[in-house]
Design an enzyme around this catalytic site. Structure first.
Site, PDB file in Angstrom:
ATOM      1  N   LYS A  72      41.768  45.916  54.199  1.00 49.86           N
ATOM      2  CA  LYS A  72      41.676  44.724  53.342  1.00 49.86           C
ATOM      3  C   LYS A  72      42.708  43.670  53.763  1.00 49.86           C
ATOM      4  CE  LYS A  72      41.154  41.929  49.926  1.00 49.86           C
ATOM      5  NZ  LYS A  72      39.970  41.165  49.600  1.00 49.86           N
TER       6      LYS A  72
ATOM      7  N   CYS B  37      44.441  34.898  47.985  1.00 47.55           N
ATOM      8  CA  CYS B  37      44.188  36.029  48.887  1.00 47.55           C
ATOM      9  C   CYS B  37      44.797  35.776  50.256  1.00 47.55           C
ATOM     10  CB  CYS B  37      42.696  36.249  49.031  1.00 47.55           C
ATOM     11  SG  CYS B  37      41.865  36.355  47.456  1.00 47.55           S
TER      12      CYS B  37
END
Ligand code: SAJ
Length: 419
Positions: free
Chosen positions: A216, A270
């Protein structure tokens, strides 16, 4: 074969937790959402939403009405727990990841865990966090065997399964994107896989928890590094008097080259955050990743300095800042370089600054007391001599040359300057 009804609990009803809850509920799971905010809980229980996301309002309304989604402040027993709480980092220059929300959620879940349950962490996390979460369960529940800690068959399955959805397309991408399913043990991964198979149509690729955690982070660091390359090119082009958009457009004609687009810096919660988790875990090795973060942040300062130079050069001109969002066509202003630049200009130039943001009803707090005003596009085209394009919203792209030809334009997204 008919699927049995599954009781799932989602801890954290934000940008990921709420859409995930709604999609799970639509797939027939009885979903109990948990959040620390009474406002969020009440809003959802009325069948309404507290965040903007395409088609989310209708779906939440339907699954709440049908009794498949309810929310509360407290954790209740369930078969599967999905933890989707924030993982911020410290702003002391050290960028230390803060996993305290995950550990607090694990404390709460500990009290209702029972044999056979599966706990899945979805929050973006530094490598090793899933094991730390497992250790909270092990400490609080010595009556239950935890995976990876003993030879005996564990009573609980624990996995790390990150989402990789794009804001604005979350409901679609939750279903259709491939997913990494990282179990603390292979058995844990199989349990989590069976859960995601209920609603994910993309491929679910099984791995271990640590690899899934790193995957991720790598995805967002990859994008950050590539955007940093584009932003560095744009600063080089400014020094050399080149049109960076033209150079990138031509370079991308090469069959194996795909340079991304420069902008006023990288925003959102993010890409501007996750690479720091890698840097923090291996500070001496993560050189390009750190540099990319610094380059993308420095692009914001570069744009601000150039905008100020234009404002000083045209000392009576009104400055129209087009856009505050962190990217095009959304109402999300978190970690937005556009907002940082516009607010900085407002503090310096006060009432000379006008903000045009179709996705805002009011100016955010950062503008309080500056004298800057929120206006619409037509007023901006009448009043502002300088146009600073910060966000490539479709409505800005559609402004024809005739309406902006007489302006001093600084287009940080290359939407008007492309040949
Ligand atoms: N940006 C550029 N130039 C580009 C592309 C983007 O300057 O060529 C800027 C945007 O304007 C924005 C920032 O980068 O400020 C991030 O935007 P984005 O669209 O690249 O990504 P996010 O933050 O909306 O979502 C990302 C996605 N990750 C990747 O594409 C690798 C998404 O799939 C993740 O789920 C999400 O982060 C997340 O939650 O981690």
């Amino acid at each position: 074969m008919k699927k049995t009804t599954l009781n799932a609990s989602v801890i954290g009803l934000g940008y990921i937790g709420l859409p995930t809850s709604a999609v799970m509920a639509r797939a027939g799971c009885k979903v109990h959402g948990v959040d620390v905010s009474a406002h969020v809980v009440d809003t959802i229980n009325r069948g309404e939403v507290h965040i903007e996301e395409v088609d989310l309002d209708g779906l939440v309304q339907a699954v709440v009405k049908d009794g498949f989604l309810k929310a509360s402040l407290d954790v209740e027993p369930a078969d599967v727990f999905v933890i989707a709480v924030p993982t911020p980092f410290s702003h002391d220059g050290k960028h230390t990841p803060d996993i305290s929300y995950i550990l607090e959620a694990a404390e709460k879940v500990s009290s209702v865990l029972k044999k056979g349950d599966c706990v899945i962490l979805e929050s973006t996390s530094p490598v090793g966090t899933t094991e730390k979460m497992r250790d909270v369960f092990a400490k609080n529940r010595p009556d239950l065997a935890m995976p990876g800690l003993s030879e005996s068959t564990p009573d609980i399955s624990i996995a790390y399964c990150p989402e990789r959805v794009l804001p604005g397309k979350i409901l679609e991408e939750l279903i259709h994107n491939d997913r990494s399913i990282g179990g603390i043990t292979p058995r844990c991964a199989r349990k989590a896989l069976a859960f995601y198979k209920r609603f994910v149509k993309g491929e679910c690729v099984v791995t271990d928890a640590r690899s899934a955690e790193m995957t991720k982070l790598v995805e967002n660091a990859f994008r950050d590094v590539n955007i940093a390359f584009a932003n560095e090119l744009s600063m080089i082009a400014d020094v050399q008097g080149l049109d960076v958009w033209e150079v990138i457009r031509l370079a991308n004609r090469h069959p194996r080259v795909n340079v991304l687009q420069p902008g006023p810096g990288v925003g959102g919660h993010c890409i501007a955050v996750d690479p720091w988790f890698i840097v923090h875990g291996a500070p001496d090795e993560a050189k390009i990743i750190r540099q990319a973060r610094e380059t993308n942040d420095s692009k914001t300062h570069h744009v601000l300095a150039r905008a100020k130079a234009l404002a000083d050069e045209h000392s009576d001109a009104k400055i129209g800042c087009l856009g505050l969002a962190f990217k095009a066509n959304i109402d999300d202003f978190r970690e937005s370089p556009a907002l940082e630049i516009a607010a900085n200009l407002a503090r310096e130039y006060g009432s000379r600054v006008r903000v045009i943001e179709p996705y805002a009803d009011d100016l955010p707090d950062e503008f309080a007391g500056t004298g800057a005003e929120l206006i619409d596009i037509d007023t901006a085209l009448e009043e502002c001599e300088i146009l600073l394009l910060l966000v490539d919203h479709d409505v800005f792209k559609a402004i024809p040359l005739e309406e902006r030809g007489d302006k001093v334009v600084y287009d940080t997204r290359g939407v008007w300057s492309q040949r």
